[in-house]
Design a protein around this motif. Structure first.
Motif, mmCIF file in Angstrom:
data_model
loop_
_atom_site.group_PDB
_atom_site.id
_atom_site.type_symbol
_atom_site.label_atom_id
_atom_site.label_comp_id
_atom_site.label_asym_id
_atom_site.label_seq_id
_atom_site.Cartn_x
_atom_site.Cartn_y
_atom_site.Cartn_z
ATOM 1 N N LEU A 140 0.830 -1.204 0.000
ATOM 2 C CA LEU A 140 0.000 0.000 0.000
ATOM 3 C C LEU A 140 0.864 1.253 0.000
ATOM 4 C CD1 LEU A 140 -3.125 0.554 0.246
ATOM 5 C CD2 LEU A 140 -2.635 1.166 2.612
ATOM 6 N N PHE A 141 0.542 2.174 -0.903
ATOM 7 C CA PHE A 141 1.304 3.410 -1.042
ATOM 8 C C PHE A 141 0.476 4.594 -0.549
ATOM 9 C CE2 PHE A 141 2.633 0.690 -4.723
ATOM 10 C CZ PHE A 141 3.848 0.304 -4.169
ATOM 11 N N ARG A 142 1.003 5.258 0.467
ATOM 12 C CA ARG A 142 0.334 6.442 0.998
ATOM 13 C C ARG A 142 0.631 7.679 0.149
ATOM 14 N NH1 ARG A 142 -0.589 6.320 7.147
ATOM 15 N NH2 ARG A 142 -0.421 4.127 7.732
ATOM 16 N N GLU A 143 1.707 7.636 -0.649
ATOM 17 C CA GLU A 143 2.129 8.801 -1.422
ATOM 18 C C GLU A 143 2.316 8.412 -2.887
ATOM 19 O OE1 GLU A 143 5.677 10.352 0.306
ATOM 20 O OE2 GLU A 143 4.921 10.247 2.343
ATOM 21 N N GLN A 144 2.058 9.370 -3.783
ATOM 22 C CA GLN A 144 2.164 9.108 -5.214
ATOM 23 C C GLN A 144 3.591 8.772 -5.633
ATOM 24 O OE1 GLN A 144 -0.471 8.885 -7.366
ATOM 25 N NE2 GLN A 144 1.068 8.080 -8.793
ATOM 26 N N LYS A 145 4.576 9.394 -4.989
ATOM 27 C CA LYS A 145 5.962 9.119 -5.376
ATOM 28 C C LYS A 145 6.340 7.667 -5.093
ATOM 29 C CE LYS A 145 7.999 10.895 -1.060
ATOM 30 N NZ LYS A 145 8.928 11.919 -0.479
ATOM 31 N N GLN A 146 5.705 7.049 -4.104
ATOM 32 C CA GLN A 146 5.941 5.620 -3.855
ATOM 33 C C GLN A 146 5.375 4.797 -5.010
ATOM 34 O OE1 GLN A 146 3.879 5.312 -0.129
ATOM 35 N NE2 GLN A 146 5.716 5.714 1.099
ATOM 36 N N MET A 147 4.196 5.160 -5.442
ATOM 37 C CA MET A 147 3.550 4.470 -6.560
ATOM 38 C C MET A 147 4.376 4.616 -7.830
ATOM 39 S SD MET A 147 0.298 3.077 -6.808
ATOM 40 C CE MET A 147 -0.743 2.473 -8.135
ATOM 41 N N ALA A 170 -9.558 2.674 -5.094
ATOM 42 C CA ALA A 170 -10.758 1.842 -5.084
ATOM 43 C C ALA A 170 -10.406 0.361 -5.214
ATOM 44 C CB ALA A 170 -11.699 2.267 -6.213
ATOM 45 N N GLY A 171 -9.403 0.060 -6.029
ATOM 46 C CA GLY A 171 -8.978 -1.323 -6.181
ATOM 47 C C GLY A 171 -8.403 -1.898 -4.896
ATOM 48 N N CYS A 172 -7.681 -1.065 -4.148
ATOM 49 C CA CYS A 172 -7.132 -1.502 -2.855
ATOM 50 C C CYS A 172 -8.254 -1.835 -1.877
ATOM 51 C CB CYS A 172 -6.234 -0.417 -2.266
ATOM 52 S SG CYS A 172 -4.699 -0.147 -3.167
ATOM 53 N N ILE A 173 -9.298 -0.996 -1.874
ATOM 54 C CA ILE A 173 -10.421 -1.238 -0.964
ATOM 55 C C ILE A 173 -11.193 -2.479 -1.386
ATOM 56 C CG2 ILE A 173 -12.630 -0.292 -0.153
ATOM 57 C CD1 ILE A 173 -11.320 2.500 -0.301
ATOM 58 N N ALA A 174 -11.278 -2.727 -2.681
ATOM 59 C CA ALA A 174 -11.947 -3.944 -3.142
ATOM 60 C C ALA A 174 -11.195 -5.189 -2.673
ATOM 61 C CB ALA A 174 -12.058 -3.929 -4.674
ATOM 62 N N ALA A 175 -9.857 -5.107 -2.686
ATOM 63 C CA ALA A 175 -9.052 -6.247 -2.229
ATOM 64 C C ALA A 175 -9.057 -6.379 -0.720
ATOM 65 C CB ALA A 175 -7.614 -6.082 -2.732
ATOM 66 N N PRO A 177 -11.413 -4.802 2.063
ATOM 67 C CA PRO A 177 -12.554 -3.948 2.386
ATOM 68 C C PRO A 177 -12.402 -3.147 3.672
ATOM 69 C CG PRO A 177 -13.300 -6.098 1.626
ATOM 70 C CD PRO A 177 -11.812 -6.192 1.794
ATOM 71 N N GLY A 178 -11.609 -3.638 4.620
ATOM 72 C CA GLY A 178 -11.422 -2.909 5.865
ATOM 73 C C GLY A 178 -10.790 -1.543 5.670
ATOM 74 N N LEU A 179 -10.079 -1.357 4.554
ATOM 75 C CA LEU A 179 -9.447 -0.066 4.277
ATOM 76 C C LEU A 179 -10.465 1.038 4.024
ATOM 77 C CD1 LEU A 179 -6.519 -1.212 1.932
ATOM 78 C CD2 LEU A 179 -6.290 -0.280 4.251
ATOM 79 N N ALA A 180 -11.706 0.687 3.744
ATOM 80 C CA ALA A 180 -12.742 1.696 3.518
ATOM 81 C C ALA A 180 -12.977 2.552 4.760
ATOM 82 C CB ALA A 180 -14.046 1.025 3.092
ATOM 83 N N ASN A 181 -12.607 2.052 5.916
ATOM 84 C CA ASN A 181 -12.796 2.789 7.165
ATOM 85 C C ASN A 181 -11.628 3.713 7.485
ATOM 86 O OD1 ASN A 181 -15.312 1.347 8.091
ATOM 87 N ND2 ASN A 181 -13.917 -0.407 7.939
ATOM 88 N N SER A 182 -10.578 3.674 6.650
ATOM 89 C CA SER A 182 -9.377 4.460 6.938
ATOM 90 C C SER A 182 -9.504 5.881 6.397
ATOM 91 C CB SER A 182 -8.153 3.795 6.297
ATOM 92 O OG SER A 182 -7.007 4.609 6.431
ATOM 93 N N ALA A 183 -9.011 6.831 7.205
ATOM 94 C CA ALA A 183 -8.966 8.229 6.763
ATOM 95 C C ALA A 183 -7.652 8.557 6.061
ATOM 96 C CB ALA A 183 -9.159 9.153 7.972
ATOM 97 N N GLY A 189 -1.828 0.742 -4.833
ATOM 98 C CA GLY A 189 -1.028 -0.354 -4.323
ATOM 99 C C GLY A 189 -0.590 -1.310 -5.415
ATOM 100 N N LEU A 190 0.320 -2.189 -5.054
ATOM 101 C CA LEU A 190 0.798 -3.277 -5.912
ATOM 102 C C LEU A 190 0.406 -4.576 -5.221
ATOM 103 C CD1 LEU A 190 2.520 -4.384 -8.302
ATOM 104 C CD2 LEU A 190 4.522 -4.166 -6.798
ATOM 105 N N ARG A 191 -0.440 -5.364 -5.881
ATOM 106 C CA ARG A 191 -0.960 -6.584 -5.257
ATOM 107 C C ARG A 191 -0.417 -7.819 -5.960
ATOM 108 N NH1 ARG A 191 -5.655 -9.971 -5.802
ATOM 109 N NH2 ARG A 191 -6.131 -10.971 -3.801
ATOM 110 N N LEU A 192 0.018 -8.772 -5.152
ATOM 111 C CA LEU A 192 0.456 -10.076 -5.656
ATOM 112 C C LEU A 192 -0.579 -11.104 -5.206
ATOM 113 C CD1 LEU A 192 4.309 -10.008 -5.041
ATOM 114 C CD2 LEU A 192 2.977 -9.019 -6.886
ATOM 115 N N PRO A 193 -1.464 -11.539 -6.106
ATOM 116 C CA PRO A 193 -2.594 -12.383 -5.700
ATOM 117 C C PRO A 193 -2.213 -13.789 -5.256
ATOM 118 C CG PRO A 193 -2.539 -12.140 -8.092
ATOM 119 C CD PRO A 193 -1.513 -11.188 -7.541
ATOM 120 N N ASN A 194 -1.020 -14.262 -5.589
ATOM 121 C CA ASN A 194 -0.643 -15.639 -5.247
ATOM 122 C C ASN A 194 0.066 -15.770 -3.903
ATOM 123 O OD1 ASN A 194 -1.719 -16.447 -7.642
ATOM 124 N ND2 ASN A 194 0.220 -16.783 -8.684
ATOM 125 N N ASP A 195 0.290 -14.659 -3.203
ATOM 126 C CA ASP A 195 0.970 -14.727 -1.916
ATOM 127 C C ASP A 195 0.059 -15.307 -0.834
ATOM 128 O OD1 ASP A 195 3.175 -13.681 -3.087
ATOM 129 O OD2 ASP A 195 3.217 -11.820 -1.955
#
Length: 418
Positions: A140-147, A170-175, A177-183, A189-195
């Motif tokens: 998860l990237f909090r800043e654009q420069k990380q992305m 939105a894609g991060c929240i879909a993966a 859902p608990g992130l929807a509650n974060s301010a 983000g970069l997601r690796l689905p096989n981990d």
């Protein structure tokens, strides 16, 4: 052959299992009363092959200087009059080039991907359970420069055929859902689905019980004094409870491996890098993570383990120091509390620290040594859990003299003499 393994962490126990499966007589020796009571006890819990990245990378020296002065610093340096620390730091800095990063990451991902497949195969044939999940990892990237800075990692992932997804908020929240509650205004983000995820302590103890049923002997509460060499071979291990002899000896002592090897003239550049974790009971299921989130800003992993959340991270270079400063706990609580507010009771979290055995190039040391019957399986740093089964399968083949199941190039100690 009779094989003596020094160390009963996840690396030592998985090595014992694979060697026993190969038909060897195995004895495991450790100073602790049971398996996985040191670095393997409460690690972050993620099995993330695609995120197997060297600490030494272009730009790291300048980033490290900034990290040292952050309120919730991912890197802590406590300078000491310790030449081993100085040598390790200089060697790590020498790996902060594009060429070294590419070579080291490729080696790490190769082993880690194989190891993940080995773990799946082991689970299939044994039914071992350890609060495991196979729901991927989200960096998860909090800043654009990380992305914007993930291009070189994506290049290696593509080269190694590792599936990945680049997600917006939105894609991060879909993966997760608990992130929807974060301010927190995270950008993507970069997601690796096989981990995967799982409790390393539970896994190691379950596998140790299975190994015992297969005939492996565990000598607990045996403090190892030294390895004795005669005629160019190791002849015995001296412990506080007597000697142990075998045909082959395997050192899997993590950060303590250099201490046992130095009197033999073997220089192993492994140094302890301290990490911290808290384990928090879940109080609100809908707010909790479903798998692992890597909080890039603070270098913290947040992992779901059954009805608990394991939050682990930071890198403290301070020697063999296991104290628990409250400000380190505050960093872990800040990371999980800001991303998953209300998910768990932070006041009930158990606080822990462990020493990760780091090499300067972040790649473990697996294979033979200059002494014919002495082998190494150590130096896995933050990835002992991720690489355990693959490393064990590889070292079992090297000891047995069979074809290695994964390319061993660059994984043994000779890379430091070249």
């Amino acid at each position: 052959m009779k094989i003596a393994i020094l160390g009963s962490g996840v690396i030592g126990v998985t090595s014992a299992w694979y060697l026993a499966e190969a038909g060897h007589e195995v004895v495991v020796i450790d100073r602790q009363p049971g398996p996985a009571l040191e670095t393997s006890f409460a690690n972050a819990g993620e099995i993330s092959p695609g995120y197997a990245s060297p600490w030494g990378a272009p730009g790291i020296p300048s980033k490290a200087l900034r990290w040292l002065f952050m309120e919730h610093a991912p890197l802590i340096l406590r300078p000491q009059a310790d030449m081993a620390m100085v040598r390790w730091l200089l060697a790590m800095l020498a790996n902060c080039t594009e060429a070294a990063y590419h070579v080291n990451k490729s080696r790490m991902v190769r082993l880690a991907e194989f190891s993940r497949d080995e773990l799946i195969a082991l689970r299939t044939r044994t039914g071992i359970a350890y609060d495991e999940r196979s729901l991927g990892t989200l960096q998860l990237f909090r800043e654009q420069k990380q992305m914007d800075g993930i291009a070189k990692d994506i290049e290696v992932l593509r080269e190694d055929g590792v599936p990945f997804e680049v997600l917006d908020r939105a894609g991060c929240i879909a993966a997760e859902p608990g992130l929807a509650n974060s301010a927190v205004p995270f950008v993507g983000g970069l997601r690796l689905p096989n981990d995967e995820t799982g409790d390393c302590f539970k896994f190691t103890n379950a596998l140790a019980d299975m190994a015992k049923a297969k005939g492996v002997t565990f000598l607990a509460e045996h403090s190892i004094k030294r390895l004795v060499s005669e005629g160019g071979k190791i002849t015995r291990i001296e412990t506080d409870k007597g000697n142990v002899s075998a045909d082959v000896y395997l050192v899997a002592l993590g950060s303590y491996s250099p201490h046992i090897l130095a009197p033999l003239g073997i220089k192993l550049p492994v140094y302890p890098v301290k990490g911290y974790s808290i384990t928090v009971p879940i109080t609100e299921e809908a707010r909790a993570p479903v798998s692992t989130i890597l909080d890039e800003s603070f270098k913290v992993a947040i992992t779901r383990l059954g009805d608990r959340i394991r939050v682990g991270g930071m890198a403290e270079i301070s020697g063999f120091n296991l104290d628990l400063p409250p400000r380190r706990r505050a960093t872990l609580e800040h990371s999980v509390g800001s991303l998953f507010p209300g998910a768990g009771d932070l006041r009930q979290g158990t606080f822990w620290s462990g020493l990760r055995p780091m090499t300067p190039d972040s790649t473990p040391v697996i294979g033979p040594t200059s002494i014919s019957n002495l082998f190494l399986n150590t130096g896995h740093g933050t990835l002992g859990w991720t690489m355990a089964c693959g490393s064990a399968s590889l070292i079992a083949s090297r000891i047995s003299g069979t074809t290695p199941p994964v390319d061993p190039e660059g994984l043994d100690i000779t890379r430091y003499s070249n």
